[in-house]
Each structure stands twice: as structure tokens, then as C-alpha cells.
Design an enzyme around this catalytic site. Structure first.
Site, PDB file in Angstrom:
ATOM      1  N   HIS A 148       0.640  -1.296  -0.090  1.00  0.00           N
ATOM      2  CA  HIS A 148       0.257  -0.084  -0.304  1.00  0.00           C
ATOM      3  C   HIS A 148       0.979   1.343  -0.343  1.00  0.00           C
ATOM      4  CE1 HIS A 148      -3.844  -2.140   1.683  1.00  0.00           C
ATOM      5  NE2 HIS A 148      -3.286  -2.966   0.368  1.00  0.00           N
TER       6      HIS A 148
ATOM      7  N   ASP B  15       8.083   5.746   0.533  1.00  0.00           N
ATOM      8  CA  ASP B  15       8.516   6.782   1.523  1.00  0.00           C
ATOM      9  C   ASP B  15       7.426   6.588   2.246  1.00  0.00           C
ATOM     10  OD1 ASP B  15       5.759   7.404  -0.436  1.00  0.00           O
ATOM     11  OD2 ASP B  15       6.543   8.516  -0.988  1.00  0.00           O
TER      12      ASP B  15
ATOM     13  N   HIS C 214      -2.457 -13.043  -1.727  1.00  0.00           N
ATOM     14  CA  HIS C 214      -3.482 -13.222  -0.953  1.00  0.00           C
ATOM     15  C   HIS C 214      -3.493 -14.664  -0.090  1.00  0.00           C
ATOM     16  CE1 HIS C 214      -5.001 -10.394  -3.790  1.00  0.00           C
ATOM     17  NE2 HIS C 214      -5.314  -9.390  -2.568  1.00  0.00           N
TER      18      HIS C 214
HETATM   19  C1  HEM Z   1      -8.195  -8.642   3.992  1.00  0.00           C
HETATM   20  C2  HEM Z   1      -7.325  -8.818   3.132  1.00  0.00           C
HETATM   21  C3  HEM Z   1      -7.609  -8.453   2.023  1.00  0.00           C
HETATM   22  C4  HEM Z   1      -8.053  -8.049   0.992  1.00  0.00           C
HETATM   23  C5  HEM Z   1      -9.296  -7.421   1.454  1.00  0.00           C
HETATM   24  C6  HEM Z   1      -7.618  -7.341   0.064  1.00  0.00           C
HETATM   25  C7  HEM Z   1      -8.641  -7.313  -0.919  1.00  0.00           C
HETATM   26  C8  HEM Z   1      -7.678  -6.352  -2.336  1.00  0.00           C
HETATM   27  C9  HEM Z   1      -8.730  -5.917  -3.501  1.00  0.00           C
HETATM   28  C10 HEM Z   1     -10.049  -5.774  -3.168  1.00  0.00           C
HETATM   29  C11 HEM Z   1      -7.907  -6.085  -4.738  1.00  0.00           C
HETATM   30  C12 HEM Z   1      -7.619  -5.638  -6.029  1.00  0.00           C
HETATM   31  C13 HEM Z   1      -8.388  -6.539  -6.841  1.00  0.00           C
HETATM   32  C14 HEM Z   1      -8.817  -6.227  -7.875  1.00  0.00           C
HETATM   33  O1  HEM Z   1      -7.440  -6.076  -8.671  1.00  0.00           O
HETATM   34  O2  HEM Z   1      -9.685  -5.347  -8.464  1.00  0.00           O
HETATM   35  C15 HEM Z   1      -6.905  -6.325  -4.037  1.00  0.00           C
HETATM   36  C16 HEM Z   1      -5.808  -6.409  -4.876  1.00  0.00           C
HETATM   37  C17 HEM Z   1      -4.470  -7.042  -4.033  1.00  0.00           C
HETATM   38  N1  HEM Z   1      -3.864  -7.073  -3.347  1.00  0.00           N
HETATM   39 FE1  HEM Z   1      -5.059  -7.346  -1.768  1.00  0.00          FE
HETATM   40  N2  HEM Z   1      -5.914  -7.811  -0.295  1.00  0.00           N
HETATM   41  C18 HEM Z   1      -6.340  -8.330   1.042  1.00  0.00           C
HETATM   42  C19 HEM Z   1      -4.533  -8.902   1.331  1.00  0.00           C
HETATM   43  C20 HEM Z   1      -3.804  -8.512   0.667  1.00  0.00           C
HETATM   44  C21 HEM Z   1      -2.448  -9.371   1.015  1.00  0.00           C
HETATM   45  C22 HEM Z   1      -2.561 -10.083   2.641  1.00  0.00           C
HETATM   46  C23 HEM Z   1      -1.553  -8.168   0.047  1.00  0.00           C
HETATM   47  C24 HEM Z   1      -0.114  -8.814  -0.129  1.00  0.00           C
HETATM   48  C25 HEM Z   1       0.881  -8.752  -0.152  1.00  0.00           C
HETATM   49  C26 HEM Z   1      -2.244  -8.191  -0.766  1.00  0.00           C
HETATM   50  C27 HEM Z   1      -1.936  -7.665  -1.661  1.00  0.00           C
HETATM   51  C28 HEM Z   1      -2.285  -8.001  -3.276  1.00  0.00           C
HETATM   52  C29 HEM Z   1      -2.005  -7.058  -4.439  1.00  0.00           C
HETATM   53  C30 HEM Z   1      -0.414  -6.802  -4.844  1.00  0.00           C
HETATM   54  C31 HEM Z   1      -3.014  -6.510  -5.177  1.00  0.00           C
HETATM   55  C32 HEM Z   1      -2.968  -5.750  -6.728  1.00  0.00           C
HETATM   56  C33 HEM Z   1      -3.259  -3.872  -6.916  1.00  0.00           C
HETATM   57  C34 HEM Z   1      -3.154  -3.534  -7.179  1.00  0.00           C
HETATM   58  O3  HEM Z   1      -3.709  -4.434  -8.214  1.00  0.00           O
HETATM   59  O4  HEM Z   1      -2.347  -2.564  -7.644  1.00  0.00           O
HETATM   60  N3  HEM Z   1      -3.480  -8.228  -0.497  1.00  0.00           N
HETATM   61  N4  HEM Z   1      -6.695  -6.251  -2.989  1.00  0.00           N
END
Ligand code: HEM
Length: 913
Positions: free
Chosen positions: A134, A194, A397
Site C-alpha cells: 500500500h 516513502d 492473497h
Molecule cells: C483482508 C485482506 C485483503 C483484502 C480484503 C484484499 C483485497 C484486495 C482487493 C479488493 C484488491 C483489488 C482487486 C482488483 O484488482 O480488482 C486487491 C489487490 C491486491 N492485493 Fe489484496 N487484499 C487483502 C490482502 C492482501 C495481502 C495480504 C496482500 C499481500 C501482499 C495483498 C496484495 C495485493 C496486491 C499486490 C494487489 C494488486 C494491487 C493492484 O493491482 O494495484 N492483498 N486486494
């Protein structure tokens, strides 16, 4: 020949092998920096509007501009993601976008059948990496119009019909001049490392999180973050995809920012809010980057080669002081080896890194000099940006658990299990406040994330309710995103980043069911395997790696580049820009320190924990013996006993000597054999079951004895019984461990008699002593005792007299010959004499209970082969004994696996005097 990388095998060749591995990685990184960086942005138009003011020379700006003064827009918010893969191979998919059906991939290959934990790390590691991503990137809210719609597959438990996934927000800055480029997307956060997840990526967000007083961020009086009115999520730099793990981290590092600002304000009272804020941000961001580099990464890829690679990223192998010193000797060895004509390292690497222009030369220099503190930022000739491939490999995930098991600090008893979907969005802050940060940190510290493998994608994320969007299958979405954004399928991905392609499905896994699903879904064509699926399917992984080599290849280049390209980690990582206090804060703070600073209640749980991302538990580090007595007691009590407590209604059966389960590998892996802790797998051959409490010995007035007989505040007392081989007599015993500052503990054990006290089950019916009469007729017991050196039946307490609890050596020690633990009147007849489980009695005794008066004599221990005479001597000695102190509980008794099979009470045998 194997398709998998071979450098991990170099670890088997000792230190030089490890360095050869490190040099191989450095060479690999050089190649990647040369071949795998592609920029898709047009900076000139932006730069014309950016004015880098005086402040920006020594501060990170809100939107990330002015880090690179010659190209101020580089790395700033709302600039395009770059590529690690040649753009010719990254055209987003169109005709193949839905093949195979992403929902079928989700159901057949990704859905979690059972939770598969990653046991080498704890759950903090999972929330940490999401927290980092993030900071690094976000593609912005998805496009509402024209979603990708496709039929549900026949095996969909949700039935037939269609489902849809919104498209990634398109890049509105594309013009005709971009024709020929692959699809581009913009990073909505700054590309820099940052802290933008805390501070925001634009001025308006930054203004919302700042208090504008003394450089601090806004925090409520109780340490919680202010909340958004409608969503209930905290006001912070980035609060999407929210759940309680993120609430914890954002609160923690907001508090850390304020602690830094407080320190700066003390040192520089004349400086204004802006100056203090800018410095505190620089310091806090660098601290997070350092924690990620030298703590998180080595935990998640726990391999000696990558561990050193990460250390060299931050410290440089030729640096000085602190942890750097550990590498100096090794580096010298390497340099000596490289200078030899028959260099071992050169031979195993197959090239001569000393020859100018050879592949390894620059790499070696790079590896050896480190990055942070180097003189100039270096973007390898390509403007810095994060890449689509980088985003793709961080789709981790499967790390998410299904539930958060909440424990009281120190306990191993789940007090509440909360499904993670109930900790999302506004619920996160409520749960953090209700359960308390320290309990949640402890709970995350002792539990595991999911492992990054197939069929381990949490099902709540496969049916994720997102406000204003509806329910989303995140697994299907992850698969689709790569196809949509032009991240190549797995085998092409490997080819493009310098790895060997696989040649058959069986390269990935031997599991028959998985192979069948892979072949079905990908129509027997290895080229069609999705990037995410292939990465999760890799079963051959470098030792210690929580993920595979494909993702790692992207990390090699990205982890370094995030530091190398940034002015504030290179040229301006100086005391002038950060302040001397700031550099000191970054270099000398660990994640454990941050947790401790803001959660004092975690002090004992963190004793001995050297990496906050590895499972917390009992650690006996090399310097354990040098600790103060109080810390040693706290470590064994909190991380040993409490952590493995056995509830009163689940005590193991007394009769069985081998009924103990071993402590989980969590606890045992790091337990080194020291005198206070038994070797992993040790089971007490006798006295297998008992209870243990913290205890102090309060001496009476001026007793005649020295050392610990003058007082011991930090001890452990274990009360147990021997399983009587004849199965009828009750045979109580006692073991006392007295901790000493900076020195080994002293231990003594005592019994009533070898044969016990008949059918009387009152534990306090009789006094106990460290000397008991040999019993010729008690062959059974003697045989058992001989196994634990209780034979001869005399234990000495001489060493107790030689040292005080503060570790001072006594010049003229005076020790008793025999000591008696005499139950005090308040416990002597408190419990039933009938047959029952004595542990239930002891579990009712509370802190402050005085158990024993301790008597001692100096009369010589004379023995006789005639039992009647031996008995007379014993009576004479007992009559001569005087009271020297009292044993008082400083905690209740508890039963624990640690107490039964972990703690080790050394006996001082007659032969050891
Ligand atoms: C409760 C936990 C989490 C929730 C609810 C969540 C939810 C989401 C959602 C809604 C997206 C956007 C999907 C899309 O492209 O439409 C996303 C993207 C992503 N998540 Fe998670 N996530 C969780 C945990 C994690 C964890 C632990 C990681 C570990 C690194 C992670 C890494 C990412 C990455 C790399 C993306 C892609 C972001 C992008 O396309 O800019 N997430 N996640």
C-alpha cells in the site's frame, strides 16, 4: 537437467559457497537491471509544471516529486507503471482473456480446501507485506463501465449464470504519441518507498493526517487513529482493502512517527512543525524500508544467501559497526579467495570476477559496497517506476488466514476466534480497540499465515463483499488482472526474466490431482499456465523460501532498485538531511523495538525474539546466560510455560510416562540446549507430570549460609510425582531453579523418600530434602533414578552458596549439607489424602502463598549400611537443622508442556562438587 535455479545448492559449500551464491545473485541483478527495465512514461510535460523548492531538497514531497531533481516527476504519484518485461510481450490479452475461465481456475486450483500454514513465519509477516504494497502501488478504483463478463463454469457451487469483474481504471493520459506502447496504467500512490500509506500521496491527504503541531500526526488521546465519519476506517494515507492487520500497523507506525517527532522536538526545540514533520517522515519511512529489507525479507526467504543479499542491500558488506561487523570476517575470506589463482569461488561460479569487463566484476563491487549511503542515486539509466510485474508477484492473497485467533498475552489458549471478514473496513478499528493492540500483536506473533501454494486462497476473499461493487471473487480477479494488464503467462514470464521455461507440467509438481487439474484447465499446454498459478504451483523452492524463484527474480531487481534509485536512501541518507538522531534511530531500531515501545505489555513475550516476523515463542539466544535473572525467568515463564499452558480440564493422564506430545516445532526449532531448557524432544524419564510456578526464596534474618541462601527473587518451582513402577505409592518431588544475573541458574531437586509416601496423596504431607536415604529394597525406583543421575541419592547445594542472585561470586562460600523443604501449616493439611490428581490441588494455590519453610544443617552426612544407624544419623541431622527462609509463590501454579518436557533442572551430583 533441472529447470530450476542452482544457486541455492551453493549453501552446502560453506561460507564461500554462500558468497558465491551472493555473487551469482548480484550478477543476476546486474543482468536484470540491464535487460529488464522498461519505462512507459512521458515525463517532460509533467516536469515543466514542477518547481522543486528549497524544502524539497531535504524532504520527501507529498506527491513524490523532486526526488530526482533532474527529472522531478520521476517516481511521483499518478505516473505510469513501468515494465520488467519487454513491452513487445506485454500487450494485454484480448482473444485469450477468458481462457481458461478464471472462475474455473479459482474453483479448481486456487480455492482453499484446508488451511495450509507457512510455519517459518508469523501472521505479522502477512499484514506487513500488504502494508508495504500500500506504500508502493495502487491502480486506483476500478472502472465502473464495461466490466469483463463471463459465464460461471459448470463446477461453480454458486450455480449457473454469468459473473463479472470490473476492468482496471484506464490511463487517461494516453495520447496518440503513445501508440505502439502496451496498455499503460498509473500508480495512484507514489512509486517511492516513502511511507505514503501513512502520509498519503497528495497534499490534501497529507493535510488530513497531520496535526500541524510539533511535526506530529493526528492521534486520539487513547492512542487510536481518528476515524472517517461514514466508513469508520482510520484517517490515514491509504485505507483501501482494509482489515484489522492494517489497523494495527497504521496505528503502530503513526505512533512511531510521533515518537520520532518528540525526540526531534527535544533536540531541536527551535524548529517548526514543518521541519519536524519532514524529518520524522524521512526517518520513519527509512525505518520501515530497513525493517522490510533486513527483517521481513530474510524471514520470508530464510536462506543464508538471500539473507546476506538483503543485509548487503541495506548495509553494504564493507560498512562498519553494528550488524555490519558480522560480515566483515566473511568478506575478508571472500576477498582472499578471489585473489588466489585457484579461487574456489571463481571455480564454482565458472567465471573470473576479477577480469575487467567480465560479467561478475561490477556485480561484485556492487555487492561489496552496498547501496545505502552510496554517493549517488542510480536508476540504471531507466527512470524509476514500479512495474506491472512487480505488482503481479505481490498478489499474495493465500497468505491470509481464515480466522484471527486471539490469545491473551503469553497464553496458548484461544480466547476468541474472529473470521477475518468480520475484521474488515469499519469493524477493524472496533476490534483493535476491543481486543487491544498488545493482545492482537501477540496473537499475530504466534500464529501463521497461509502458505503461497495452490488451493490455499482463503474462501472469504473468493466471495468478498466490496461496498458499492458487490461480491467479488478475488482469486478469479487476480488471474484476470495479469491477463488484462499484459503480464505474460507463466512460461513466457520466466523466459523474459532470464529463467528457464518449464518443459512439462511435472516440472511444477508431482501431485496427481493438481497435475490433472492443470492439464485439464490449460488444455495440456504449458504455455497457457497463468503467471499466478505457475508461481503458486512451483514446488521446487530455494531452501527456506516461502515463495518460488519466479517471484524472487522480480524481487532481486526491485528490492535493490527501490533503494538504489532513491536520493533519500543514497546521496541524502546522511546526518545532515536526517539529523544524527534520525540516522541513529533508523540504524538501531528493529521491529521488535517498535512493538515494545508502543506495547509495553509485550515485553516478556518479546524477550529473545530477534526477528518479529518469525514465530514468537521460546528463544534461547546465544547470549541468554548473560541476561538478568528477571529476564531469564520471564522468558521461560511467559514464552515457555504460559505459552504451552495446559488447561486444568485437559491435564495429561498421570499414569502414562510417554503421553506427552512434543512442543510444536514452532517452539522447539530455536530452542538450543542450555542448562535451563532441555534438548528438543526431551521427555522427563521420571516426574513426567507436574505443575510449575514462579517462586522466590525469602531468607530469614541472618542465616549462616551465603550466595543464593541470602535470597533469590527469581526462581521456578516444579512440583511433580514419580510414576511408581508398582503403581500404588504416591511419590512427590520438587525441583527449584534459582536464576542468577549473567550466570547459569542453580538447581536443586528434593524428595520425601525414594519409595514415596504410600497411599497418602496429600502433596504437602511430608517434608522433602535433596538427600534421601538409599533404599536397598527399592530396586525399581533406583533403576529409574539412575537414568537421571539421582543416584547416588544425594544432590549438593554447594553452588547455591557460591553466587548471589546478582551474579557476585562469594569469596568464602558457606553451604549447608542438607536442606529440608518443610510444608507450612497453611498448606500441610489443606488437601485430601485420598487418591486423586494432586495437580488439581496445586492449581488452586495463588501468588503470594508461602509453601515451605526451608531448614538447613551443616552436619556432615554420615551413612551406614545398617539402615537403623543410617536412620539415626538422619534424625540427628534433622534435629540440628534451623530455619533459613521461606519459599513463596510469585505466580499461581500452572500445568504446561514446557513444565513437563521443556524446562531442565540440572542436578548437582556428588561427583560434580
Ligand atoms: C483482508 C485482506 C485483503 C483484502 C480484503 C484484499 C483485497 C484486495 C482487493 C479488493 C484488491 C483489488 C482487486 C482488483 O484488482 O480488482 C486487491 C489487490 C491486491 N492485493 Fe489484496 N487484499 C487483502 C490482502 C492482501 C495481502 C495480504 C496482500 C499481500 C501482499 C495483498 C496484495 C495485493 C496486491 C499486490 C494487489 C494488486 C494491487 C493492484 O493491482 O494495484 N492483498 N486486494
Amino acid at each position: 537437467m533441472s529447470v530450476w535455479v542452482t544457486w541455492p545448492a551453493l549453501t552446502k559449500l560453506g561460507t564461500l559457497g554462500i558468497f558465491a551464491g551472493l555473487l551469482t545473485l548480484a550478477a543476476e541483478r546486474e543482468a536484470l537491471l540491464k535487460n529488464n527495465l522498461f519505462d512507459l512514461e512521458n515525463f517532460d510535460g509533467y516536469n515543466a509544471q514542477i518547481n522543486c523548492d528549497a524544502r524539497s531538497l531535504t524532504a520527501r514531497t507529498e506527491d513524490g516529486t523532486c526526488n530526482i531533481l533532474s527529472n522531478p516527476a520521476e517516481g511521483s504519484a499518478l505516473k505510469r507503471f513501468g515494465r520488467n518485461i519487454n513491452p513487445a510481450y506485454t500487450q494485454g490479452e484480448t482473444t485469450t482473456l477468458l481462457t481458461p475461465n478464471p472462475r474455473d481456475v479459482s474453483i479448481s486450483l486456487l480455492a482453499r480446501d484446508e488451511f495450509k500454514p507457512a510455519t517459518s513465519v508469523n501472521f505479522i509477516a502477512a499484514s506487513w507485506i500488504q502494508f508495504m504494497t500500500h506504500d508502493w502501488f495502487h491502480h486506483g478504483a476500478n472502472a465502473v463501465d464495461d466490466p469483463i463478463t463471463f459465464p460461471r463454469p459448470a463446477n461453480d457451487p454458486k450455480g449457473s449464470g454469468t459473473m463479472s469483474v470490473q476492468r482496471t481504471q484506464p490511463d487517461p493520459t494516453r495520447t496518440g504519441a503513445d501508440a505502439g506502447k502496451p496498455r499503460t496504467y498509473r500508480n495512484h500512490t507514489t512509486h517511492w518507498w516513502d511511507g505514503s500509506q501513512l502520509y498519503g500521496s497528495d497534499k490534501a491527504t497529507s493535510d488530513k493526517v497531520r496535526s500541524f503541531v510539533d511535526g506530529k500526526l493526528k492521534v486520539n488521546a487513547d492512542g487510536t487513529l481518528p476515524k472517517e465519519l461514514i466508513s469508520g476506517k482510520p484517517v490515514t494515507g491509504f485505507n483501501e482493502n482494509w482489515w484489522v492487520g492494517l489497523s494495527m500497523l497504521h496505528q503502530l507506525f503513526t505512533l512511531e512517527h510521533n515518537a520520532i517527532a518528540t525526540k526531534l522536538k527535544q533536540k531541536y526545540p527551535e524548529k517548526n512543525d514543518q521541519w519536524l514533520y519532514d524529518r520524522a517522515r524521512l526517518i520513519n519511512s527509512a525505518l520501515m524500508a530497513k525493517i522490510h529489507t533486513v527483517e521481513w525479507t530474510p524471514a520470508i526467504i530464510a536462506n543464508p544467501i538471500t539473507e546476506r543479499a538483503m543485509y548487503s542491500n541495506w548495509w553494504g558488506l564493507l560498512g562498519q559497526g553494528g550488524p555490519r561487523d558480522d560480515f566483515q570476517a566473511d568478506v575478508r575470506k571472500l576477498q582472499e579467495d578471489l585473489a588466489k589463482s585457484d579461487s574456489f569461488v571463481k571455480r564454482i561460479l565458472g567465471f573470473d570476477p576479477n577480469v575487467a569487463g567480465s560479467i561478475g566484476n561490477g556485480s561484485i563491487n556492487h555487492a561489496l559496497t552496498g547501496i545505502v549511503g552510496s554517493t549517488a542515486p542510480n536508476n540504471a539509466g531507466v527512470p524509476f517506476s514500479l512495474t506491472e510485474e512487480f505488482v503481479s508477484v505481490y498478489r499474495m492473497h493465500p497468505l491470509m488466514r481464515d480466522n484471527i485467533n486471539v490469545y491473551n498475552v503469553g497464553s496458548n489458549q484461544v480466547s476468541r476466534s474472529i473470521p477475518i471478514q468480520n475484521t474488515r473496513d469499519g469493524d477493524a478499528e472496533n476490534i483493535l480497540n476491543a481486543e487491544r493492540a498488545d493482545r492482537l500483536w501477540y496473537s499475530f506473533g504466534i500464529t501463521h499465515p497461509g502458505s503461497l501454494t495452490l488451493n490455499n486462497f482463503p474462501n472469504f476473499l473468493r466471495d468478498l463483499s466490496i461496498p458499492l461493487v458487490g461480491n467479488v471473487d478475488l482469486a478469479a480477479t487476480d488471474v484476470l488482472r495479469d491477463r488484462e494488464r499484459g503480464v505474460p503467462r507463466y512460461n513466457e514470464f520466466r523466459r523474459q526474466i532470464g529463467l528457464k521455461p518449464i518443459t512439462k507440467f511435472e516440472d511444477l509438481t508431482k501431485d496427481a490431482t493438481t497435475l490433472a487439474q492443470l492439464k485439464r484447465l490449460y488444455n495440456n499446454d504449458i504455455e497457457k499456465i497463468d503467471a499466478l498459478v505457475g508461481q503458486l504451483a512451483e514446488t521446487v523452492r530455494p531452501e527456506g523460501f516461502a515463495f518460488g524463484e519466479t517471484a524472487f527474480q522480480i524481487f532481486i531487481v526491485s528490492a535493490s532498485r527501490r533503494l538504489m534509485a532513491d536520493r533519500f536512501f543514497t546521496k541524502d541518507y546522511t546526518a545532515e538531511v536526517y539529523t544524527p538522531e534520525g540516522i541513529d534511530w533508523v540504524e538501531h531500531t528493529t521491529m521488535v523495538d517498535v512493538l515494545r515501545r508502543h506495547n509495553p505489555q509485550l515485553h516478556s513475550s518479546l524477550v529473545g525474539v530477534d526477528n518479529a516476523f518469525k514465530p514468537w515463542g521460546l528463544n534461547i539466544p546465544a547470549d541468554y546466560e548473560s541476561w538478568p535473572a528477571a529476564n531469564k525467568q520471564a522468558n521461560l515463564w511467559v514464552n515457555g510455560a504460559l505459552r504451552t499452558q495446559i488447561p486444568a480440564d485437559q491435564l495429561p493422564a498421570l499414569k502414562k510416562t510417554d503421553a506427552l506430545g512434543l512442543l510444536g516445532s514452532i517452539l522447539w526449532n530455536k530452542v538450543k540446549t542450555r542448562s535451563d531448557v532441555a534438548e528438543a524432544g526431551y521427555k522427563k524419564p521420571i516426574h513426567a507430570h507436574g505443575v510449575m510456578a514462579k517462586v522466590k526464596f525469602v531468607p530469614t534474618g541472618n542465616n549462616a549460609y551465603t550466595g543464593l541462601f541470602k535470597g533469590s527473587d527469581y526462581g521456578l518451582l516444579r512440583l511433580s510425582v514419580t510414576e511408581d513402577p508398582k503403581g500404588k505409592d504416591f511419590m512427590p518431588g520438587l525441583a527449584w531453579k534459582a536464576f542468577v544475573d549473567g550466570k547459569p541458574s542453580e538447581n536443586v531437586s528434593a524428595l520425601y523418600t525414594l519409595s514415596g509416601q504410600g497411599s497418602n496423596h496429600n502433596f504437602f504431607a511430608n517434608e522433602m530434602s535433596q538427600y534421601v536415604l538409599p533404599e536397598a529394597d527399592n530396586m525399581g525406583s533406583s533403576i529409574i533414578f539412575s537414568a537421571v543421575t539421582l543416584k547416588p541419592t544425594l544432590l549438593l547445594m554447594n553452588d547455591f552458596a557460591k553466587v548471589t542472585q546478582t551474579g557476585a561470586a562469594v569469596s568464602k562460600p558457606v553451604a549447608p549439607t542438607q536442606v529440608y523443604f518443610v510444608p507450612r501449616s497453611e498448606v500441610r493439611s489443606r488437601f485430601s489424602t485420598a487418591a486423586h490428581d494432586f495437580r488439581q490441588d496445586l492449581l488452586t494455590l495463588t501468588e503470594g502463598t508461602k509453601l515451605y519453610d526451608v531448614y538447613a544443617t551443616s552436619m556432615e552426612i554420615k551413612t551406614s549400611i545398617l539402615p537403623s544407624i543410617a536412620k539415626r544419623y538422619a534424625t540427628e541431622r534433622r534435629n540440628s537443622a534451623v530455619k533459613i527462609g521461606e519459599m513463596e509463590l510469585t505466580s499461581p501454579f500452572i500445568a504446561s508442556e514446557f513444565g513437563d518436557s521443556g524446562v531442565f533442572f540440572k542436578h548437582q551430583r556428588n561427583e560434580d562438587k
